[in-house]
Design an enzyme around this catalytic site. Structure first.
Site, short mmCIF file in Angstrom:
data_model
loop_
_atom_site.label_atom_id
_atom_site.label_comp_id
_atom_site.label_asym_id
_atom_site.label_seq_id
_atom_site.Cartn_x
_atom_site.Cartn_y
_atom_site.Cartn_z
N ASP A 395 0.52 -1.18 -0.39
CA ASP A 395 0.33 -0.14 0.38
C ASP A 395 0.93 1.53 0.05
O ASP A 395 1.22 1.10 1.13
CB ASP A 395 -0.60 0.03 0.89
CG ASP A 395 -1.90 1.24 1.20
OD1 ASP A 395 -1.54 2.07 0.79
OD2 ASP A 395 -2.68 1.17 2.27
N HIS A 396 0.26 1.63 -1.28
CA HIS A 396 1.99 3.27 -1.35
C HIS A 396 1.59 4.31 -0.78
O HIS A 396 2.16 4.67 -0.23
CB HIS A 396 1.78 3.90 -2.96
CG HIS A 396 3.44 3.79 -3.18
ND1 HIS A 396 3.66 5.22 -2.22
CD2 HIS A 396 3.44 4.69 -3.96
CE1 HIS A 396 5.03 5.04 -3.35
NE2 HIS A 396 4.49 4.39 -4.26
N ARG A 397 0.20 4.21 0.30
CA ARG A 397 -0.05 5.45 1.35
C ARG A 397 0.78 4.80 3.07
O ARG A 397 1.02 6.19 3.55
CB ARG A 397 -1.55 5.06 1.68
CG ARG A 397 -2.24 5.24 0.54
CD ARG A 397 -3.74 5.58 0.99
NE ARG A 397 -4.20 3.72 1.35
CZ ARG A 397 -5.16 3.59 1.79
NH1 ARG A 397 -6.09 3.78 1.99
NH2 ARG A 397 -5.64 2.16 1.97
#
Length: 423
Positions: A395-397
């Site tokens: 998850d790039h967040r």
């Protein structure tokens, strides 16, 4: 004083669940934390524990009945209270002794599921049997749903519940083939060829709908990115062989993989986190979800404290969770939590694949099969090594590329130096 036991919210977002079975009876004394019922959702069966102590004054829901989250399912009598007093105080009264097959008078003893169960049941279409008069068919909402999914005619099933009600156990294991659909008849000339291949529509199960909904939401709303690495597992396989030489319960490669995921989360603590609307939540320990294939879908039970668990204990825990997942006996809390998942398709001979994140977890490691491959040795020459390819979906967040690469490097290091996981 009387206490009302209500249908718990056993899964996030669930609006109802079905009471599969009671593990207590009217008159039984229960303690806090005692398992009193099994609750079925679209994914699994959970054991429901009592939040308060008392004596069962009335069971308000029949096995197999679907109930909205928060609705009363039982009444507990407090110290010195009779069952009738507890039911009256809870607003249930003597109706708790009724079933739909034979309504009881006001003075009937409270010993059977409540009239609420009868209100949740519906009579199926009357049917004729051997020329006899039509009979009403009583079945719980869960049973009606299962019958529809499996193409069952409830008129042909004998109910074993009160008054002949058809309950879950009566339809378990029953199914009929869904007929092959013929090409549709159209008013206009058909554009498809006359010898078009026939098809079969298999109705969606609740579990399949839940998987479709959650993974569609994940892929659409979570910014995935992927990193792939090759692990040399020769040292791990040798160590595994030595450990298993005198063990009845064998350690698997997957046990080492899960342990290595825990070790990497400890080595790179910033990766042990999930996204929430207000903050990035970092965890102090390594709780890891394991994808388990079951009939009709998959579930992801969570192993707590992998970083603190010896390899033998971890192996036993994983086997227990997988067995209970396949028999539908997971507990509610065993499907919640964790920042990472592991999905292993190596046993199917899959060399490499990418997995979809299971929200709110921020990472899932897809594990392929370990197999001999040619590699370049330390001296520059070719040699054969056993290689396992893994792919991290992140998850790039929560995880930027460099952090995810650092985590994957720590995982590979643990796999290629497996003795570190034993100390």
């Amino acid at each position: 004083m009387a206490t009302i036991m209500r249908m718990p919210a056993v899964m996030a977002g669930a609006t109802e669940a079905a009471l599969q079975s009671w593990l207590v009876s009217v008159g039984d004394e229960v303690s806090v934390g005692q398992t009193v019922a099994e609750i079925e959702t679209e994914k699994a069966v959970f054991e429901h524990e009592a939040d308060e102590a008392g004596v069962i004054a009335g069971l308000l829901v029949e096995p197999g009945q679907a109930v909205a989250v928060g609705d009363p399912i039982a009444v507990l009598a407090g110290t010195g209270e009779t069952a009738a007093e507890a039911l009256s105080a809870a607003g249930v009264g003597s109706a708790a002794g009724r079933t739909e097959s034979a309504p009881a008078p006001e003075s009937a003893p409270v010993s059977a599921p409540a009239v609420a169960a009868a209100q949740g049941a519906a009579a199926a279409t009357p049917s004729m049997q051997d020329g006899s008069a039509p009979r009403r068919i009583f079945a719980s909402p869960l049973v009606r749903r299962l019958a529809k999914e499996r193409g069952l005619d409830l008129a042909t099933i004998a109910g074993s519940g009160p008054g002949g009600r058809i309950v879950r156990r009566d339809v378990d294991g029953l199914s009929v083939a869904v007929p092959v659909a013929a090409p549709p008849v159209a008013a206009e000339p058909q554009s498809s060829p006359a010898d078009a291949t026939p098809w079969t529509d298999v109705p969606h199960t609740p579990m399949r709908r839940a998987i479709a909904r959650r993974l569609t939401e994940s892929k659409a709303s979570v910014p995935h990115f992927y990193l792939t690495a090759d692990c040399r597992v020769d040292a791990l396989l040798r160590l595994r062989g030595e450990i298993n030489a005198d063990r009845d319960e064998k350690i698997s490669v997957n046990d080492f993989v899960v342990k290595a995921v825990g070790a990497a989360l400890t080595a790179v603590p910033d990766a042990n986190a999930i996204w929430t609307p207000d903050a990035t939540r970092r965890f102090a320990g390594a709780d890891i979800a394991i994808a388990v294939s079951i009939e009709g879908g998959l579930v992801t039970p969570v192993v707590r404290g992998v970083d603190r668990m010896p390899l033998g204990e971890l192996s036993a825990t994983l086997k227990d969770l997988a067995a209970r997942a396949r028999s539908g006996r997971l507990r509610q809390q065993e499907l919640e939590g964790g920042a990472f998942s592991v999905s292993n398709l190596g046993m199917f001979g899959i060399r490499e694949f990418s997995a979809i994140l299971n929200p709110p977890q921020s990472g899932i490691l897809a594990v392929g099969a370990a197999a001999p491959r040619p590699v370049v040795g330390a001296d520059g020459g070719l040699e054969v090594a056993t290689i396992m390819t893994v792919t991290l979906s992140a998850d790039h967040r929560v995880l930027d590329g460099a952090l995810a690469a650092q985590w994957l490097g720590a995982f590979v290091s643990s796999v290629e130096n497996p003795v570190r996981m034993l100390v």
